[in-house]
Write a protein that holds these residues in place. Structure first.
Motif, mmCIF file in Angstrom:
data_model
loop_
_atom_site.group_PDB
_atom_site.id
_atom_site.type_symbol
_atom_site.label_atom_id
_atom_site.label_comp_id
_atom_site.label_asym_id
_atom_site.label_seq_id
_atom_site.Cartn_x
_atom_site.Cartn_y
_atom_site.Cartn_z
ATOM 1 N N VAL A 220 0.827 -1.210 0.000
ATOM 2 C CA VAL A 220 0.000 0.000 0.000
ATOM 3 C C VAL A 220 0.858 1.254 0.000
ATOM 4 O O VAL A 220 0.595 2.217 -0.746
ATOM 5 N N TYR A 221 1.917 1.277 0.807
ATOM 6 C CA TYR A 221 2.731 2.486 0.956
ATOM 7 C C TYR A 221 3.900 2.565 -0.032
ATOM 8 O O TYR A 221 4.661 3.534 -0.006
ATOM 9 N N ARG A 222 4.057 1.584 -0.875
ATOM 10 C CA ARG A 222 5.226 1.517 -1.750
ATOM 11 C C ARG A 222 5.365 2.790 -2.590
ATOM 12 O O ARG A 222 4.427 3.222 -3.254
ATOM 13 N N GLY A 223 6.551 3.399 -2.529
ATOM 14 C CA GLY A 223 6.825 4.587 -3.327
ATOM 15 C C GLY A 223 6.490 5.905 -2.661
ATOM 16 O O GLY A 223 6.774 6.971 -3.209
ATOM 17 N N PHE A 224 5.897 5.861 -1.457
ATOM 18 C CA PHE A 224 5.531 7.083 -0.734
ATOM 19 C C PHE A 224 6.498 7.340 0.416
ATOM 20 O O PHE A 224 7.119 6.410 0.952
ATOM 21 N N LYS A 225 6.614 8.599 0.801
ATOM 22 C CA LYS A 225 7.367 8.969 1.994
ATOM 23 C C LYS A 225 6.457 8.740 3.209
ATOM 24 O O LYS A 225 5.448 9.425 3.360
ATOM 25 N N VAL A 226 6.847 7.791 4.045
ATOM 26 C CA VAL A 226 5.990 7.404 5.167
ATOM 27 C C VAL A 226 6.680 7.745 6.490
ATOM 28 O O VAL A 226 7.844 7.406 6.699
ATOM 29 N N VAL A 227 5.934 8.423 7.354
ATOM 30 C CA VAL A 227 6.373 8.689 8.722
ATOM 31 C C VAL A 227 5.605 7.735 9.625
ATOM 32 O O VAL A 227 4.379 7.826 9.739
ATOM 33 N N TYR A 228 6.302 6.805 10.251
ATOM 34 C CA TYR A 228 5.679 5.845 11.148
ATOM 35 C C TYR A 228 5.740 6.388 12.573
ATOM 36 O O TYR A 228 6.821 6.680 13.092
ATOM 37 N N VAL A 229 4.575 6.528 13.203
ATOM 38 C CA VAL A 229 4.503 7.039 14.569
ATOM 39 C C VAL A 229 4.317 5.866 15.519
ATOM 40 O O VAL A 229 3.364 5.092 15.385
ATOM 41 N N ILE A 230 5.238 5.737 16.481
ATOM 42 C CA ILE A 230 5.155 4.682 17.494
ATOM 43 C C ILE A 230 4.506 5.280 18.739
ATOM 44 O O ILE A 230 5.076 6.154 19.388
ATOM 45 N N HIS A 231 3.304 4.801 19.068
ATOM 46 C CA HIS A 231 2.521 5.382 20.159
ATOM 47 C C HIS A 231 2.644 4.625 21.467
ATOM 48 O O HIS A 231 2.250 5.151 22.510
ATOM 49 N N SER A 232 3.135 3.395 21.448
ATOM 50 C CA SER A 232 3.079 2.584 22.658
ATOM 51 C C SER A 232 4.393 1.863 22.913
ATOM 52 O O SER A 232 5.040 1.380 21.980
ATOM 53 N N SER A 233 4.761 1.767 24.185
ATOM 54 C CA SER A 233 5.968 1.016 24.545
ATOM 55 C C SER A 233 5.786 -0.476 24.324
ATOM 56 O O SER A 233 6.757 -1.236 24.327
ATOM 57 N N ALA A 234 4.545 -0.933 24.122
ATOM 58 C CA ALA A 234 4.312 -2.344 23.807
ATOM 59 C C ALA A 234 5.029 -2.737 22.518
ATOM 60 O O ALA A 234 5.370 -3.911 22.328
ATOM 61 N N TYR A 235 5.266 -1.768 21.638
ATOM 62 C CA TYR A 235 5.950 -2.052 20.376
ATOM 63 C C TYR A 235 7.363 -2.581 20.618
ATOM 64 O O TYR A 235 7.886 -3.363 19.820
ATOM 65 N N ILE A 236 7.974 -2.168 21.726
ATOM 66 C CA ILE A 236 9.343 -2.604 22.015
ATOM 67 C C ILE A 236 9.396 -4.120 22.162
ATOM 68 O O ILE A 236 10.273 -4.787 21.594
#
Length: 361
Positions: free
Chosen positions: A105-121
């Motif tokens: 879906v995002y291929r070729g676009f400039k994407v800023v990924y926002v990490i909202h939760s420490s669970a991601y760690i």
């Protein structure tokens, strides 16, 4: 400049409210803003055009339907040719979804990924190679508080990670607190999802019961919705405090509840930013929070605008609640400090950080 904000929804959670505020901030900066919601929940005010992808989700959420929605989103992005995509999704819906979104879906676009939760760690540590690969083409990875930023930097050693905190709309909060309100008893407040795995609301109920502030007429309001509401209702019954605990459903205006509360309490096991604490302070109401891995310690100055607890012991929480209720001289001091303590999270302050992300100024 055209920016597309992707968010799980525009309702229910702090990350979703932050996405709504992003839309307003970006619009005020003069950017053309579009908001894509993954689920069909639209409660918060937002700016720009809305593409409600969740309206096309079938009841079974089948693989075929997921593929269909991925194609629809890809077509939408290609049609509008956005300069940036700001992805606020939680990234907890499985590898198939993440590969579909990040690599197709995002291929070729400039994407800023926002990490909202420490669970991601922990999610990253469980599958480091896959998670590194998924975000390898990111234009920028953003963490919503400094401690979370440092933790993520230790994972993505070859990628620049920056911190851009979630913003609070101080003016909108103030306006919302002027709404009519008909609760005439003193209370402490919980506001958020009814989710034991993250929010640990059972600790709040036990701490409130042990504090016995209900003997002074102080009730506990639990404001929000969630599948685990019956668990908490049963706990309240078992502790014999049914008449002192009030359950209220989700509302678009929690601020009027915060404004009138003695304090807002958060007993989470983990957070990303804990926006509810900032929102409470923005109404002038002090807070109590457990010092989970990220979030509360960046917001609470212990004994200045609230209490930061280094324990998940219900007795410690009970003592904190009693202090808020009974120590009036101290309470008035922390209450007076509340609003000024969150000025650094205003829309204007955070907008400047986002402008640096997009324009590299």
């Amino acid at each position: 400049m055209k920016i597309c904000i992707v968010t799980p929804s525009l309702g229910l959670g702090g990350a979703e409210r932050s996405a709504a505020i992003q839309s307003v901030m970006f619009s005020n900066l003069g950017y053309e803003v579009h908001v894509v919601t993954i689920t069909d929940i639209i409660n918060y005010d937002y700016a720009g055009a809305l593409f409600n992808l969740g309206a096309f989700k079938d009841k079974r959420n089948s693989v075929l339907n997921k593929v269909k929605r991925s194609i629809m989103l890809r077509k939408y992005l290609n049609t509008h040719q956005f300069d940036f995509i700001v992805d606020n999704r939680m990234r907890t819906n499985g590898l198939f979804n993440e590969v579909s979104v990040c690599k197709y879906v995002y291929r070729g676009f400039k994407v800023v990924y926002v990490i909202h939760s420490s669970a991601y760690i922990n999610d990253f540590k469980n599958s480091p190679v896959i998670n590194e690969w998924l975000l390898q083409d990111a234009y920028q990875v953003v963490a919503v508080n400094p401690r979370l930023c440092e933790s993520i930097k230790s994972l993505y050693k070859k990628r620049g990670i920056i911190c851009v905190e979630n913003a609070v709309d101080l003016e909108a909060v103030h306006r919302a607190t002027q709404s009519e309100f008909d609760i005439d008893y003193p209370y402490i407040l919980y506001c958020g999802r009814l989710d034991e795995h993250c929010k640990n609301i059972s600790l709040l109920i036990k701490g409130y019961a042990k504090s016995q502030v209900y003997n002074s007429g102080v009730k506990l309001i639990i404001l929000g919705d969630g599948l685990e509401k019956p668990l908490y209702e049963q706990m309240v019954t078992d502790l014999n405090i049914t008449e002192h605990v009030v359950f209220k459903p989700f509302t678009n205006n929690p601020f009027v509840y915060m404004k009138q509360a003695i304090c807002t309490v958060l007993t989470s096991l983990y957070e990303g930013f804990a926006l509810v604490l900032i929102e409470s302070l923005a109404t002038g109401t002090p807070v109590i929070a457990t010092n989970c891995e990220t979030g509360p310690s960046e917001i609470i100055n212990h004994n200045e605008n609230g209490l930061l607890l280094d324990s998940y012991d219900d007795t410690v929480l009970a003592d904190a609640i009693k202090k808020m209720v009974n120590d009036q001289e101290w309470y008035q001091q922390v209450k007076a400090n509340a609003l000024d303590s969150v000025a650094k999270f205003s829309k204007d302050a955070i907008s400047k950080k986002w402008q640096m992300v997009f324009e590299k100024v």
